[in-house]
Design an enzyme around this catalytic site. Structure first.
Site, short mmCIF file in Angstrom:
data_model
loop_
_atom_site.label_atom_id
_atom_site.label_comp_id
_atom_site.label_asym_id
_atom_site.label_seq_id
_atom_site.Cartn_x
_atom_site.Cartn_y
_atom_site.Cartn_z
N ASP A 45 -5.39 8.48 -5.92
CA ASP A 45 -6.00 9.71 -5.61
C ASP A 45 -6.80 9.49 -3.94
OD1 ASP A 45 -5.53 12.37 -5.48
OD2 ASP A 45 -6.61 12.39 -6.89
N ASP A 85 1.69 -0.72 -0.23
CA ASP A 85 0.04 -0.16 -0.04
C ASP A 85 0.87 1.74 -0.04
OD1 ASP A 85 -1.11 2.21 0.90
OD2 ASP A 85 -2.83 0.96 2.35
#
Length: 177
Positions: free
Chosen positions: A34, A10
């Protein structure tokens, strides 16, 4: 010399000086990477985007904000070309990586984590997205010492890892970019 590595994980949890956000041109958050960065960083990231980029950011360009609650110090936002919408100029994709490294140098960042820009919702063909990332990140002069290419899925990670390893093998054999 910059060390390029592949990471499975991640991007919002990477302990680096800066993480790169595959942003949209409005600079107000969105989906994919985003959205994950805005959720993990919290409201300070959006507030900084509004203050620094009142009119958004052009495709291929990059700029920075705080990283808010993430372990990184900065977020370097870059707007990749939307292949699905007909933006297929590879030089714009390469510019995202190059401009992000330039911004990292301006900030004094020594470690930066990148996603595969435009490879998600913007539908850039994955193999070419990986090739553009690896080629540009290894060819761009920078003071950044460590660059991570972060892949969320196991399959994407394997493909990124293979490309990074192949590039490293070519460099060892003297075929530098």
């Amino acid at each position: 010399m910059t060390q390029l590595d592949a990471v499975h994980g991640d991007i919002t949890t990477q302990e680096v000086d800066a993480v790169v956000n595959a942003a949209n041109s409005a600079m107000r958050g969105g989906g994919g990477v985003d959205g994950a960065i805005h959720r993990a960083g919290g409201p300070d990231v959006l507030a900084d985007c509004i203050a620094r980029f009142p009119h958004g950011l052009a495709t291929g360009d990059a700029g920075w904000t705080t990283a808010g609650r993430m372990p990184a110090r900065w977020v370097i936002h870059t707007v990749g070309p939307n292949h699905a919408a007909g933006q297929r100029d590879r030089s714009l994709l390469e510019s995202c990586y190059r401009r992000s490294l330039e911004v990292a140098d301006e900030l004094g960042a020594r470690s930066v984590a990148f996603p595969l820009i435009s490879a998600g919702i913007y539908a850039w063909p994955l193999d070419d997205a990986i090739a553009a990332a690896v080629e540009t990140l290894t060819a761009t002069p920078t003071r950044v010492g460590q660059v991570l290419l972060v892949a969320r899925s196991t399959d994407d990670y394997r493909r990124v890892r293979a490309a990074v390893d192949a590039r490293r093998d070519r460099e060892v054999q003297g075929d530098r970019p």
